[in-house]
Design an enzyme around this catalytic site. Structure first.
Site, PDB file in Angstrom:
ATOM      1  N   LEU A 140     133.718  35.618  47.455  1.00 38.42           N
ATOM      2  CA  LEU A 140     133.425  36.970  46.999  1.00 38.42           C
ATOM      3  C   LEU A 140     133.718  37.877  48.178  1.00 38.42           C
ATOM      4  CD1 LEU A 140     129.968  36.881  45.131  1.00 38.42           C
ATOM      5  CD2 LEU A 140     132.144  37.620  44.157  1.00 38.42           C
ATOM      6  N   ASP A 141     134.391  38.992  47.938  1.00 42.06           N
ATOM      7  CA  ASP A 141     134.674  39.921  49.027  1.00 42.06           C
ATOM      8  C   ASP A 141     133.375  40.387  49.674  1.00 42.06           C
ATOM      9  OD1 ASP A 141     137.514  39.988  48.735  1.00 42.06           O
ATOM     10  OD2 ASP A 141     137.219  41.164  46.916  1.00 42.06           O
ATOM     11  N   TRP A 142     133.473  40.824  50.917  1.00 45.14           N
ATOM     12  CA  TRP A 142     132.265  41.238  51.659  1.00 45.14           C
ATOM     13  C   TRP A 142     131.525  42.361  50.932  1.00 45.14           C
ATOM     14  CZ3 TRP A 142     131.274  46.119  53.566  1.00 45.14           C
ATOM     15  CH2 TRP A 142     132.331  47.015  53.539  1.00 45.14           C
ATOM     16  N   SER A 153     131.423  42.800  47.680  1.00 51.24           N
ATOM     17  CA  SER A 153     130.973  42.374  46.357  1.00 51.24           C
ATOM     18  C   SER A 153     129.692  41.553  46.518  1.00 51.24           C
ATOM     19  CB  SER A 153     132.045  41.532  45.665  1.00 51.24           C
ATOM     20  OG  SER A 153     133.220  42.290  45.490  1.00 51.24           O
TER      21      SER A 153
END
Length: 205
Positions: free
Chosen positions: A45-47, A49
């Site tokens: 998961l992106d930072w 998100s």
């Protein structure tokens, strides 16, 4: 024998990197929350998100789940700027063009009320003049920053993104920063899903 395998569900908070290594002193990583040796995230998961991250020490399962041909469903709650109309929702469902790639068909619905989620720290920037809406989006692929790119492509930028489910695994009962081991039933279902040859052939929505 699979009883030595560990499967962990983690509710990743905003601003945490989906890795254990510390690349930069200013960013939190998984090691700030999970002190379990030898488990690694399945996908990422992106930072910026939030939400459900699965970690395991089962390398074969990790590899299969990350295979683009394996179309397991991921469910996201997405807060967007302004209120999407039916045309935008249909476009997201049918697939949108991102650079030279068309996204797979998705399930998308506009939520009638704000979902019950852990507060984000820091909260999103509030603008009195711009209304926001929440969407539930179910995707069977996970390209880099895909949800954000999809909503931006139809004119409704993502403000907040929370993954609430991966296949049958749900975030229910966890608060941001908490984790738990999968139940034996969840583990069994996960292994059945991954190792029973359910690679994506053709999705019918």
């Amino acid at each position: 024998m699979t009883n030595h395998y560990r499967y962990i569900l983690f509710y990743k908070p905003y601003g945490v990197l989906s890795q254990f290594t510390q690349d930069t002193p200013t960013r939190s990583t998984l090691k700030d929350y999970i002190q379990v040796p030898d488990v690694y995230p399945v996908g990422r998961l992106d930072w910026d998100s939030e939400g459900l991250l699965l970690l395991t020490n089962n390398g074969q399962l990790q590899h299969r789940l990350c295979d683009p041909r394996f179309g397991h469903e991921r469910t996201y709650l997405v807060q967007v700027e302004r209120i999407p109309d039916q045309a935008a929702l249909k476009q997201l469902e049918a697939g949108v063009l991102i650079k030279d790639y068309r996204t797979r068909p998705a399930k998308v619905r506009l939520l009638s009320e704000e979902p019950s989620l852990s507060d984000r720290d820091p909260p999103i920037r509030f603008r009195k003049t711009v209304p926001t809406a929440w969407l539930e989006m179910k995707l069977t692929e996970g390209k880099n920053r895909q949800v954000r790119r999809m909503t931006a492509a139809v004119g409704f930028p993502t403000l907040r993104l929370v993954r609430v489910a991966i296949a049958h695994l749900q975030i229910d009962g966890l608060q941001a920063g908490q984790w738990r081991d999968l139940t034996s039933r969840e583990s069994q279902l996960l292994q059945n899903l991954v190792f029973s040859g359910h690679l994506l052939k053709k999705h019918k929505y």
